[in-house]
Structure formats: C-alpha cells, structure tokens
Design a protein around this motif. Structure first.
Motif, PDB file in Angstrom:
ATOM      1  N   THR A 202       0.836  -1.205   0.000  1.00  8.77           N
ATOM      2  CA  THR A 202       0.000   0.000   0.000  1.00  8.77           C
ATOM      3  C   THR A 202       0.865   1.247   0.000  1.00  8.77           C
ATOM      4  N   SER A 203       1.872   1.269   0.855  1.00  6.54           N
ATOM      5  CA  SER A 203       2.772   2.415   0.938  1.00  6.54           C
ATOM      6  C   SER A 203       3.505   2.640  -0.379  1.00  6.54           C
ATOM      7  N   LYS A 204       3.908   1.564  -1.025  1.00 11.09           N
ATOM      8  CA  LYS A 204       4.613   1.690  -2.303  1.00 11.09           C
ATOM      9  C   LYS A 204       3.723   2.330  -3.362  1.00 11.09           C
ATOM     10  N   ALA A 205       2.440   1.950  -3.382  1.00 14.13           N
ATOM     11  CA  ALA A 205       1.511   2.531  -4.355  1.00 14.13           C
ATOM     12  C   ALA A 205       1.287   4.019  -4.072  1.00 14.13           C
ATOM     13  N   LEU A 206       1.130   4.369  -2.808  1.00 16.78           N
ATOM     14  CA  LEU A 206       0.909   5.771  -2.448  1.00 16.78           C
ATOM     15  C   LEU A 206       2.139   6.620  -2.731  1.00 16.78           C
ATOM     16  N   ALA A 207       3.311   6.020  -2.611  1.00 17.76           N
ATOM     17  CA  ALA A 207       4.560   6.771  -2.799  1.00 17.76           C
ATOM     18  C   ALA A 207       4.768   7.207  -4.244  1.00 17.76           C
ATOM     19  N   LEU A 208       4.078   6.573  -5.193  1.00 18.06           N
ATOM     20  CA  LEU A 208       4.266   6.939  -6.599  1.00 18.06           C
ATOM     21  C   LEU A 208       3.749   8.335  -6.899  1.00 18.06           C
ATOM     22  N   GLY A 209       2.861   8.852  -6.070  1.00 21.33           N
ATOM     23  CA  GLY A 209       2.376  10.213  -6.259  1.00 21.33           C
ATOM     24  C   GLY A 209       1.426  10.393  -7.413  1.00 21.33           C
ATOM     25  N   LEU A 210       0.829   9.314  -7.889  1.00 18.79           N
ATOM     26  CA  LEU A 210      -0.145   9.422  -8.972  1.00 18.79           C
ATOM     27  C   LEU A 210      -1.424  10.065  -8.459  1.00 18.79           C
ATOM     28  N   ALA A 211      -2.277  10.519  -9.381  1.00 17.99           N
ATOM     29  CA  ALA A 211      -3.554  11.122  -9.005  1.00 17.99           C
ATOM     30  C   ALA A 211      -4.369  10.124  -8.181  1.00 17.99           C
ATOM     31  N   PRO A 212      -5.254  10.616  -7.295  1.00 20.29           N
ATOM     32  CA  PRO A 212      -6.026   9.709  -6.431  1.00 20.29           C
ATOM     33  C   PRO A 212      -6.749   8.603  -7.189  1.00 20.29           C
ATOM     34  N   GLY A 213      -7.357   8.934  -8.338  1.00 16.28           N
ATOM     35  CA  GLY A 213      -8.086   7.918  -9.086  1.00 16.28           C
ATOM     36  C   GLY A 213      -7.189   6.802  -9.572  1.00 16.28           C
ATOM     37  N   ARG A 214      -6.022   7.153 -10.117  1.00 18.31           N
ATOM     38  CA  ARG A 214      -5.095   6.133 -10.615  1.00 18.31           C
ATOM     39  C   ARG A 214      -4.516   5.320  -9.466  1.00 18.31           C
ATOM     40  N   THR A 215      -4.250   5.978  -8.337  1.00 23.76           N
ATOM     41  CA  THR A 215      -3.721   5.257  -7.182  1.00 23.76           C
ATOM     42  C   THR A 215      -4.752   4.276  -6.638  1.00 23.76           C
ATOM     43  N   ALA A 216      -6.015   4.719  -6.558  1.00 22.84           N
ATOM     44  CA  ALA A 216      -7.074   3.826  -6.084  1.00 22.84           C
ATOM     45  C   ALA A 216      -7.226   2.624  -7.014  1.00 22.84           C
ATOM     46  N   ASP A 217      -7.151   2.859  -8.323  1.00 18.76           N
ATOM     47  CA  ASP A 217      -7.222   1.750  -9.283  1.00 18.76           C
ATOM     48  C   ASP A 217      -6.082   0.754  -9.066  1.00 18.76           C
ATOM     49  N   MET A 218      -4.893   1.278  -8.781  1.00 19.89           N
ATOM     50  CA  MET A 218      -3.736   0.419  -8.568  1.00 19.89           C
ATOM     51  C   MET A 218      -3.920  -0.447  -7.313  1.00 19.89           C
ATOM     52  N   LEU A 219      -4.418   0.163  -6.247  1.00 18.30           N
ATOM     53  CA  LEU A 219      -4.649  -0.589  -5.011  1.00 18.30           C
ATOM     54  C   LEU A 219      -5.739  -1.642  -5.213  1.00 18.30           C
ATOM     55  N   LEU A 220      -6.792  -1.288  -5.935  1.00 18.91           N
ATOM     56  CA  LEU A 220      -7.858  -2.245  -6.213  1.00 18.91           C
ATOM     57  C   LEU A 220      -7.316  -3.434  -7.007  1.00 18.91           C
ATOM     58  N   LYS A 221      -6.475  -3.164  -7.995  1.00 15.51           N
ATOM     59  CA  LYS A 221      -5.901  -4.247  -8.798  1.00 15.51           C
ATOM     60  C   LYS A 221      -5.081  -5.189  -7.915  1.00 15.51           C
ATOM     61  N   GLN A 222      -4.345  -4.641  -6.968  1.00 19.92           N
ATOM     62  CA  GLN A 222      -3.565  -5.490  -6.076  1.00 19.92           C
ATOM     63  C   GLN A 222      -4.483  -6.387  -5.249  1.00 19.92           C
ATOM     64  N   ALA A 223      -5.608  -5.828  -4.773  1.00 21.48           N
ATOM     65  CA  ALA A 223      -6.556  -6.635  -4.009  1.00 21.48           C
ATOM     66  C   ALA A 223      -7.161  -7.741  -4.877  1.00 21.48           C
ATOM     67  N   LEU A 224      -7.511  -7.408  -6.117  1.00 23.63           N
ATOM     68  CA  LEU A 224      -8.079  -8.403  -7.022  1.00 23.63           C
ATOM     69  C   LEU A 224      -7.050  -9.473  -7.369  1.00 23.63           C
ATOM     70  N   ASP A 225      -5.814  -9.069  -7.597  1.00 24.37           N
ATOM     71  CA  ASP A 225      -4.758 -10.042  -7.877  1.00 24.37           C
ATOM     72  C   ASP A 225      -4.526 -10.955  -6.674  1.00 24.37           C
TER      73      ASP A 225
END
Length: 411
Positions: A202-225
């Motif tokens: 989670t911290s690694k995804a947040l550290a990328l500094g992407l826009a909130p929508g893209r970051t949320a999508d990335m975290l969701l993908k990790q949960a689905l994976d």
C-alpha cells in the motif's frame, strides 16, 4: 473553508462475494467508507443508510469542535435509522455496518470511526494506521497474546466487538482531531483492501504520487490479484498537491450508489493469483458479537489454540530430536563395522570405527594391539601407519597387520 485538494472513491464486489455490501463517499469536505454486514441484503442497506445520512453533513464548518460533534451525532442518528428500518423490514434484523469518516476543516482532519474499516495517513514516505480496529483479534494484539501478523490469519479475525447496527441506539464511536498538511495522502478503506494488501505494498503505491483515481485503481488491482475474497472499497484524499482541486458532484460508490431493491450482479467465481498465497486474510464474513461473555469465550478458545500450538511445536521438536538421535545412532552403529590400522604410543594397533571425531567424541576405539613396535618399521612404513591405513573389514585389517609384521621382522 472548502477543502482544497483532490479525492477519488472506488468500490468493487471482489472475486468471491455475490453482492457489494460496501459503500463509499467522496464529497467536498467529507469522506466515508462503510462496510455492511448482515446477510445478502442487510449489509447493503446498512452501509447505504450510513453514507446517505452522513452525506447530509458535507459542508464547511466554522471549527473542528462543531464538525466533530456533528459527525458523532450523525452516526448515532444512523443507528436510530437502522433500528427504524428493521421495524419496517424485519427480514433485515441483525444488519450493521462499519463507518470510517474523515471531515476536512481548515488545516485539520476530524475523524469518526467504528468497526474494522481503516483510515491511514501517508506522510513523508511513511504509512500510519490512524484508526484502531474494533475487533476481537485487535484486543488480542493489544493484550500481547498474538502478533499483528498472526491477527491477519486468525480464525476469528472477522469478529467485530463494536459496530453501527440495529441493536444499540447509542453506539460507542471513536472521534478525534488531527492536524493535516499539504502533501498528506489519506486512505480510507474496507478490510477487503487492508486484509489482502499489506502495508508495504500500500505504501509503495501511495509513494508513486499518482492522481487519487489512478492510485485507487492500482490498489484495487492489487486486491483483485490477491484473490479479493471480500468487497473492496477505497477512498483516497490528497491534501493540496499537484493534482487538480476536487470539484463537481460528490462521488458515491458501492451499495449506496444502487437504488434500493436493484439486484447487484453476482461476482465471478473466486480465484487466487499465482503471485499471492491462497491463504487470505479477509475471507470470512464479518459478524458482530458484542456480549462480554462471548469475548471471554473467544479468549478462552484462543488460549486453547495457543496451548495446542505449543503442544504441536513440542511434539514436532521431540520428533525431530528422536529422528536426529536415530540417525546419529545408526551412523555410529555403521561406523563400528569399519576398521583401520594406526599407531598407539609405541606400537601398531587395529582400531574399530572411523578416523574422524564428532567434536570432542571419538568415533573409534582400540580393538587389538598387534604387538608390532613402531621402531621395528622403516621410516616410510611407520609414517604410513601413523597416518592410518583403512580396512573394509576385520579380515582385511588382519591381512594388513600380517604384511606389516613380515616387513618388521616380527614373529
């Protein structure tokens, strides 16, 4: 003052659940995640009621005290509304929901929380869990009975001790105020995310500094994976920052975005990724057990589990020691079938065993003193004996001794 920053909300049924009982809200000043519980329909209604009730208090506040009071009172009002809903629809009895809410007031974050959804703060490269889970396993962690890692896979990890439901008109809600600053990233999520994606990812995804929508999508993908055994809801809030300032219609996701009575399509059959273990942290339906006697029963059950675990470790250790002892005994017995010729103080000796020692323990003993003096041997033969001569059997050892006796001139 209207909150200056950007936000995003996203919710997914997951890969196992048949409907989405989560709800999420990202407004102008207020941000909420609610994780419903109570059967196929009850959780949908409970989280939806909570979000729509709290949506009404999304406006600027003159101070943090007023915002904190409004948040607490509104959550209590939600409990009353849930009770009234069950009176009208008895089939929903037993429903409830977690609520984790964040209200931005000037340079402060006003937080209200009940249940096991979570609020995290990512600041200066560090991710910190701000809320405390109101769960049985969290009490075990707090009391030192288990570690946080053990709590992720504890069989009672889904037992809530505090929840917003239809049984208590005056729920105990945690509220507090924290300063916030530009660059902060606030993450609100249901346990469908926190139970599958660990803090490091989670911290690694947040550290990328992407826009909130893209970051949320990335975290969701990790949960689905990771298998997504539960509904996943994420609300991400950036304070200030380089991304566009939030504006427009509030975002409502999950069951709160679905008109009551509309059936949510079933999720695809569950699966897990080869990148993630099959053992998931959030794969049991959440349920509420507020009774003190039930807590004591769970604690006693956990003690029994700990005792069984200790006995298992002891039995395993004893078994390993027995196997090791048997292996060492077998090796020693084999070594006693071997022989070699060597030198004792002044004579040639047949030894039984092998030339090596096991630490301070010799693996050979004198079997027979041949009576052949070392002084009667040539320098080369004496050196050979002192360096030992291996023999496959006792007969072979005697044959070597006969040759030595011949060259020594002995009888």
């Amino acid at each position: 003052m209207v909150f200056q920053g950007s936000s995003a909300a996203i919710s997914h049924t997951g890969r196992v659940r048949s409907n989405n009982q989560d709800s999420g809200y990202a407004g102008s000043n207020l941000f909420v995640v609610a994780d419903g519980m109570g059967g196929h329909a009850g959780g949908d209604v409970a989280s939806s009621v909570a979000v729509h009730r709290l949506e009404q208090i999304d406006h600027p506040y003159d101070g943090t005290a007023a915002a904190e009071r409004e948040l607490r009172d509104s959550i209590v009002d939600c409990a009353t509304e849930l009770i009234d809903t069950v009176v009208r629809r008895p089939e929903l009895a037993g429903m409830g929901t977690t609520v984790s809410a964040l209200m931005m007031v000037d340079e402060y974050a006003v937080i209200a929380h009940i249940g096991d959804s979570r609020i995290y703060l990512y600041r200066d490269g560090a991710l910190t869990q701000i809320t405390t889970d109101h769960t049985f396993v969290q009490r075990l962690v707090d009391s030192g009975r288990i570690t946080p890692e053990e709590a992720r896979y504890h069989p009672r990890r889904s037992v809530l001790m505090r929840v917003l439901g239809d049984m208590d008109p005056d729920p105990e809600v945690d509220t507090f105020i924290m300063p916030t600053e530009p660059g902060d990233r606030w993450l609100l999520c249901s346990d469908g995310l926190s139970g599958v994606v660990d803090d490091a990812h989670t911290s690694k995804a947040l550290a990328l500094g992407l826009a909130p929508g893209r970051t949320a999508d990335m975290l969701l993908k990790q949960a689905l994976d990771g298998g997504a055994p539960d509904n996943v809801t994420i609300v991400l809030v950036d304070v200030g920052g380089a991304h566009p300032v939030f504006s427009g219609t509030p975002s409502i996701v999950g069951s709160a975005s679905t008109p009551e009575g509309v059936e949510v399509p079933a999720a695809r059959p569950g699966r897990t990724s080869w990148l993630h273990p099959g053992r998931q942290a959030a794969n049991e339906p959440t349920h509420f057990e507020p009774a003190a006697e039930f807590l004591e029963e769970l604690i006693e059950e956990d003690r029994r589990r700990a005792r069984r675990r200790r006995l298992g470790w002891i039995a395993g250790l004893v078994l390993v020691l027995l196997l090791l002892t048997a292996a060492l005994f077998g090796a020693y017995q084999w070594s006693q079938t071997r022989y070699f010729i060597g030198a004792d103080a002044d004579s040639v000796v047949i030894y039984r065993g092998i030339q090596q020692d096991l630490g301070p323990f010799p693996l050979s003993t004198v079997y027979e003193d041949t009576g052949i003096l070392l002084d009667d041997l040539s320098p080369f033969t004496r050196a050979t004996v002192e360096n030992t001569i291996s023999a496959d059997s006792l007969e072979n050892a005697h044959a070597v001794v006969d040759r030595l006796r011949a060259v020594s001139g002995g009888d």
